[in-house]
Structures are given as structure tokens and as C-alpha cells.
Design an enzyme around this catalytic site. Structure first.
Site, PDB file in Angstrom:
ATOM      1  N   GLU A 184       0.730  -1.121  -0.089  1.00 32.85           N
ATOM      2  CA  GLU A 184       0.178  -0.087   0.073  1.00 32.85           C
ATOM      3  C   GLU A 184       0.762   1.269   0.090  1.00 32.85           C
ATOM      4  OE1 GLU A 184      -3.554   0.470   0.012  1.00 32.85           O
ATOM      5  OE2 GLU A 184      -3.382  -1.647  -0.755  1.00 32.85           O
ATOM      6  N   SER A 207     -47.815 -30.603  28.321  1.00 30.48           N
ATOM      7  CA  SER A 207     -47.796 -31.459  29.812  1.00 30.48           C
ATOM      8  C   SER A 207     -46.396 -31.126  30.347  1.00 30.48           C
ATOM      9  CB  SER A 207     -48.066 -32.812  29.239  1.00 30.48           C
ATOM     10  OG  SER A 207     -49.245 -33.066  28.996  1.00 30.48           O
TER      11      SER A 207
END
Length: 721
Positions: A163, A429
Site C-alpha cells: 500500500e 404437559s
């Protein structure tokens, strides 16, 4: 002219004649054509005193003889160059003034330089499993801040190499780099190379937008100069590495390393560092999980640049090129994100607003989390389509309430809704134990007899799942086989409000409706709160508050929060706990949970199925772990006869057996009630109960065996057995 006057020649007016003035030896002469017209045909008589023997030859450029022409040429050139220089200086000065004005204008749009500060990086919350391994990152950046000193030296150098190779030489703006990029782009007739330095890129990321305008570039350059004056090169590079965007929501090298390689930036290889450095040029196009070929080609350029600039040896470069970075395939459905989301939901309650990076140590067991996810996803993949069951949830707690596994759905990438903590569904249940516990606390025992027969209470006529009835049965038998008629009779005796008080005492926070159908689980609850309530049965009757956060630390090691052991006190008396756990154990040893028992362990559990098969549950526990499994559809659509003792029970059993593998069996706290027989009734497993839609006629059950006579309670003595 004077000679002519002396000879008596008359001076003619100058007007009306064509004149050609020539400079000869500094004098102005008249050419023969300058004479009056009447004398033009006369032969010219040169003046004796002025005639030259050898007249000079005429210069080709029009000058006179001798050196006069050359002097005039040099003088003309000097005059031209001087003018050119002058006007160039004037033009350059005006250009400089213009550029200065433009720069000054755009500088005025920025905050005063003496007030500039680097904006704080959005805080990252690193969420760790109980063993310290990373589960997930939360926050805008996707990863924590790292320093130059804690990452391999080749990682920052990879960015410099590709870069900004002159990073350590320029002053924030690199004229040489700009010129090189300009020439490269002109040759390629396109934007093949950028001239921005790392400092300029950082300035853009810190202070500016991503728009491509001349104004932004000018401001970028101004800010780059300020950064170079304020910070050292290594500080600038560190800021850059922690702010640059790598795609997929990852800001900074730590987030990128975790996102693409499932590891910390401290552990990346040279090949992985090169791939990360190459990625920032175009994160979406070069993402290795999307375009691995392009990412690898770019990484090769980075490795070559690193070797060319001496950042790595040729041997290291060769090794990196022959063993390129690989992005590991993500296994599983991302269920840890459900746990991470829950951490974020409750974190504010402990530390308030997060100002900086923090690390959250949780109670999640990464192995149990992975096992629960795999078990749930595999089961739904294998049977879900056939049974019309699209979703599921798993919650697993330690008996003290510590969350060990939390699965909020089948696939986090497709649905982030957390069904484990936010979805309220009918428990069926699996709610019945609260009814039975209330009855026990009212003086009944597991051996108390109630009639399993058709029942009608103010028009409500619940029926058993099998449509069969056994006649007089014990409470233990009724719970073991999930008989709806007995549960309905019990809630009528003890009242719905008393059942609600019991459930709330054990940790149910959802609103419960005080009606008789509550006995069959018609009021909605979340899987997390139901699991926490069951944990009370597994820990000796102590109140449980589920928790997931153990400790929160700042990056400097300061402890912001540390959980202290909490003793909320008992909510079930020992004698009643032993009775209800005996009834739970009967479900696992001869009832609806018998297929999922864990050999060698005392296990309690209960299944649950709602009307029209909208929800199916299995909730069970040992002294080591409490787990609930829910299966259903988000729109509550009907499944194909899926009961709690079916698919949810299978998931529960497989997960719990894996979780207990190799562990030393531990008995349930308080032991089991000794007054109950080991086998009640015929002991045959029975399908789970569901809320009935229509009454059924009583049917006999020749397999039922009457238990030995037991001491009658108040209601039995008053109304008969």
C-alpha cells in the site's frame, strides 16, 4: 542631408514617398528608393567621403554587415527569455495564490487544527466461552484493538509493502508515489494504481467520508500532514491497522483475522497476513470467502513485494507461495450468535454503557454448545420436512442457573430471532409438575389415588392422548403416563391461583392465566424460564436465576464486573422435593421418557405436547445438567403428530448422553422418596398427552394393577377414595 543642402538640392516633403528605414552601423540611411520620384531613374552617385571600398555583405537574417546582426539576435533572445521567465513567474505566483486560497478554504471547513483529536474507535465486546475461547465479537468493528507489539512484525509490513512502500520516508504525502501512480495510470489508460499514502488513507477513515471529490482529497492531504506531525510512524500504522475496513463487517486486522481465518491476528501466518493486506484494496471483490482465486493472486503480489523490499526472506516468500492461506469452512449454523445476542441483551444491566473495549467471560461451554447445535440441526434436517417441523430451541443450564448452551433456532444466518429466550409457547404437559408439586404441598403424596376417567368441569372435558382411561391411579402413575384427567382434577382441587404461585416461586415470569386448562400447559412460557424452573428440582430446591455472564474486564485488565455466588434460598421443602423428583424419575424409568434415560444416573424429566401438535417439548435434568428442547414452527402451524416423547425427546436424549459421557454419576440432591414403589401400574411407556378438543368415552385398562392401600388425605377421607 546636410550635403544635399550644401549642394543646393531642395528638401522634398516626406509625405507621399515610400520609405524603408534601415539601421547600418547605428545610422539611419535612406535607400535609393527613398529619393523623390523624379530622381529614381538617375544613376546613384555615391558621396566620395561616404563610399566604402568593401561594403559589408547583407546578413541572411536581414541584419547588416559585421557583428551587428548577431548582437541584435542575442539581445532579442534575451528579451524573449526574460519576458517568458517574467510571465511564468507571474502565472506561477497567481497559481500558488489560487491553490493557497483553495487549500485555505477547504481547511476552514475542518475543525481547528489545535482542536483535532483522533475519534474514539467504537468499542468492541469480545464474548468468551467459559474456557476463555472466543465465541463472538459484538460492536460496530467486529474485533478488538491490537497493538503493533502483539502481532507478528510481518503483518504490518505486508500493508507497507503493497500500500505504501515509502511509508517510513515521506511526510504524509508522497510526491514520488503520486508521480509514479500517475505515470502508471497514464500508461494503462485507467486507474491501476493509487497515490494515497497509508497516512492519507487513515485520515480518510478517521475524519472524512468515502466520496471521491477534489475537496475531500485536499482535506485528506491537510489531515495527513497533521497526523504525521502529531504521531510517530508506528502509531500511525497501528491506528491504520485497527481502523481499515476488510469487508463482511470487519474493521481492523483482529476482526478480519477472526472473520476469515477463525484466529487472532496474533497467530496469522505470512500467507494469511499477505491475504489480509491485499484485501483492503477492494474488500468486496477480493474477500477470500467469496473470491478465493482473486484473493490468492493478490496475496502473491503482496508476498513478492515483501520479499523485494526485504521484509521477509526469499525462503519465507517461497514457503508462503507454496502454502497459500486457506479460509476454513464455517461449520454449523452459527448458534453461538444466539448466546452472544443474549449476552448483549443483559450486559447493560451489569456495566451500563460500554465506553471502551471489554472482554466478557461467560458460562457457555463451547463443547456443549456445539453438541446441542449439531444434535438439533441434524435431527431437523433428517426429520423436519417429513414431520413439518421447521424450528427448534435448546437451553441447557447447570443446576445453579449457569447457562451452558443456548440454541435459539435452526440457523442464525437465516433467522436471528432467539426462540430460546424470546419466544413464548405453550408448554403442554411439561407444565404439569407445577400442578403435582402444589398438590404435594397441599398434603398429597405420590401414592395418592385419583380417578383416571372422563371428566367434565363447567363444560371443559379434557381427555387423555390415548383416549384410554385406567380408573383409580396414583399421582405417580398419572404423571408417569401424562394423564390429563388426573391433572384436571388436581388443579380443580388446589385451584389455578395456587398453581400459579408455585410456578412463579420456581421462576416462571410469564403471565399465567388462572383457568383450569393451565394444568395442561395452555399459558405460554419461554424455554429459558421453564428450564430455570426445572433447575430447582435438580439443585435441592434452591431458587434459580439463570445467568450467562461471569466476569467483565477492560483491555487493561481492570475487572468491571464479577459475579458473586448468590443464594436465593429454598423454594421447595426437602420432603416435597424428594416426592416430586421420584415422580420425575418414574417418567424416565417407565413412562414417556423411558427411551431417553441415562444409564447410571438419577434422571428426571417430562414431555409436553400442545393441542393440534403446535408445540412439542422435552425437559429433563440430572444433578449435573438441566436441559429443555422445544420443536415447532414459528407460525404455530400444526406438525404431523409430533409429540414431546418423539422428536424433542430424541434430541434431548442424544445431547444429554453426550454431555454426561465419561462423567461420574451424581445422585439427585435430597434423594428419592422411599414410599413409592419402583414400578407403578403396568410400567408401559405411553404417548405424551395433549390438550383435547372433544370428550371421549371411558375405556377400561386391564393392565392396571391396584397399588397397596395408602393413608388417605383430607379430601379422600371427606369424599372417598
Amino acid at each position: 542631408m546636410n550635403d544635399r543642402i550644401a549642394r543646393g538640392e531642395r528638401r522634398e516633403p516626406s509625405f507621399g514617398y515610400e520609405r524603408d528605414e534601415r539601421h547600418v552601423d547605428g545610422e539611419m540611411r535612406l535607400s535609393p528608393d527613398d529619393r523623390p520620384t523624379r530622381f529614381r531613374n538617375a544613376p546613384a552617385q555615391p558621396e566620395p567621403s561616404r563610399q566604402l571600398r568593401n561594403p559589408p555583405k547583407r546578413d541572411k537574417r536581414g541584419g547588416g554587415g559585421g557583428g551587428g546582426g548577431k548582437r541584435r539576435g542575442r539581445r532579442g533572445r534575451r528579451t524573449f527569455m526574460g519576458g517568458l521567465f517574467y510571465w511564468t513567474m507571474v502565472f506561477g505566483l497567481w497559481c500558488l495564490i489560487g491553490v493557497g486560497g483553495v487549500v485555505a478554504y477547504h481547511a476552514s471547513q475542518l475543525p481547528p487544527i489545535d482542536q483535532l483529536t483522533v475519534p474514539k474507535r467504537p468499542p468492541n465486546i469480545a464474548i468468551l466461552a467459559a474456557d476463555g475461547s472466543l465465541l463472538a465479537n459484538r460492536g460496530e468493528t467486529g474485533g478488538r484493538t491490537v497493538t503493533i507489539g502483539e502481532i507478528p512484525p510481518y503483518l504490518p509490513r505486508a500493508f507497507v509493502a503493497i500500500e505504501d512502500r515509502r511509508f517510513y520516508e515521506h511526510f504524509g504525502i508522497d510526491p514520488i508515489g503520486i508521480t509514479r501512480a500517475l505515470v502508471t495510470n497514464l500508461r494503462g489508460r485507467g486507474v491501476a494504481q493509487g497515490g494515497s499514502t497509508l497516512t492519507q488513507q487513515l485520515a480518510k477513515n478517521l475524519f472524512l467520508t468515502q466520496e471521491r471529490t477534489a475537496a475531500r482529497k485536499i482535506q485528506e492531504a491537510i489531515l495527513a500532514l497533521w497526523l504525521e506531525r502529531t504521531y510517530t510512524k508506528d502509531q500511525i500504522l497501528e491506528l491504520y491497522l485497527n481502523r481499515v475496513y476488510f469487508g463482511s463487517g470487519a474493521y481492523g486486522v483482529e476482526a478480519a483475522a477472526q472473520r476469515y481465518f477463525n484466529k487472532s491476528a496474533r497467530s496469522v501466518t505470512i500467507a494469511e497476513a499477505a491475504m489480509l493486506a491485499g484485501l483492503v484494496q477492494a474488500p468486496s471483490r477480493l474477500a477470500p470467502n467469496r473470491n478465493p482465486d482473486l484473493a490468492e493472486k493478490r496475496a502473491q503480489l503482496v508476498i513478492a513485494a515483501m520479499a523485494d523490499q526485504g521484509f521477509i526472506t526469499q525462503a519465507a516468500a517461497k514457503t508462503a507461495l507454496t502454502a497459500p492461506a486457506e479460509v476454513p469452512e464455517r461449520v454449523g449454523a452459527g448458534s453461538v450468535n444466539y448466546a452472544a445476542d443474549y449476552v448483549m441483551d443483559v450486559l447493560d444491566d451489569f456495566i451500563g454503557a460500554v465506553e471502551g473495549d471489554v472482554t466478557v467471560l461467560t458460562t457457555i461451554d463451547s463443547k456443549l454448545q456445539s453438541s446441542a447445535e449439531t444434535t438439533l440441526v441434524d435431527a431437523l434436517s433428517a426429520q423436519g420436512a417429513k414431520l413439518n417441523a421447521s424450528q427448534g430451541a435448546v437451553v441447557s443450564l447447570a443446576p445453579d442457573g449457569a447457562i451452558r448452551a443456548l440454541i435459539g433456532g435452526r440457523d442464525y444466518t437465516k433467522s436471528q430471532f432467539n426462540r430460546a429466550t424470546a419466544a413464548r409457547r405453550q408448554p403442554g404437559s411439561s407444565f404439569k409438575p407445577f400442578v403435582y408439586l402444589t398438590a404435594l404441598e397441599k398434603g398429597m403424596t405420590p401414592d395418592t389415588i385419583r380417578d383416571d376417567a372422563p371428566v367434565s368441569i363447567k363444560g371443559w372435558e379434557p381427555e387423555n392422548y390415548s383416549r384410554n382411561y385406567r380408573g383409580p391411579v396414583t399421582l405417580a402413575t398419572a404423571m408417569q403416563n401424562s394423564l390429563n384427567t388426573v391433572a384436571a382434577r388436581l388443579i380443580q382441587e388446589v385451584t389455578p391461583r395456587e398453581v400459579i404461585r408455585t410456578a412463579q416461586r420456581l421462576g416462571i415470569n410469564s403471565a399465567l392465566q388462572p383457568n383450569l386448562s393451565l394444568a395442561l400447559g395452555t399459558s405460554e412460557v419461554t424455554p429459558l424460564e421453564l428450564t430455570a424452573a426445572y433447575a430447582t428440582f435438580a439443585n435441592g430446591g434452591q431458587s434459580v436465576l439463570p445467568y450467562v455472564i461471569r466476569e467483565v474486564r477492560q483491555t487493561n485488565g481492570k475487572v468491571v464486573y464479577a459475579r458473586k455466588a448468590a443464594n436465593l434460598g429454598p423454594v421447595i421443602q426437602p420432603q416435597y422435593l424428594a416426592m416430586i423428583n421420584t415422580m420425575f424419575n418414574g417418567v424416565m424409568n417407565g413412562g414417556t421418557g423411558s427411551k431417553f434415560n441415562i444409564p447410571g444416573w438419577q434422571v428426571g424429566g417430562k414431555s409436553g405436547t400442545t393441542q393440534d401438535y403446535g408445540d412439542a417439548w422435552f425437559v429433563g435434568f440430572t444433578a449435573r445438567l438441566v436441559t429443555a428442547v422445544w420443536v415447532g414452527n414459528d407460525d404455530a402451524s400444526k406438525m404431523k403428530r409430533v409429540t414431546g416423547a418423539g422428536l424433542p425427546g430424541e434430541i434431548w436424549g442424544k445431547y444429554m448422553k453426550t454431555a454426561h459421557a465419561g462423567a461420574q454419576p451424581i445422585p439427585l440432591p435430597g434423594g428419592l422418596w422411599q414410599g413409592a414403589p419402583k414400578t407403578i401400574g403396568d410400567g408401559a411407556p405411553m404417548a405424551d398427552a395433549r390438550i383435547p378438543a372433544a370428550p371421549a368415552q371411558p375405556q377400561g385398562d386391564s393392565g392396571w394393577v391396584r397399588p397397596a392401600p395408602q393413608e388417605k388425605n383430607f379430601f379422600e377421607r371427606l369424599f372417598g377414595g
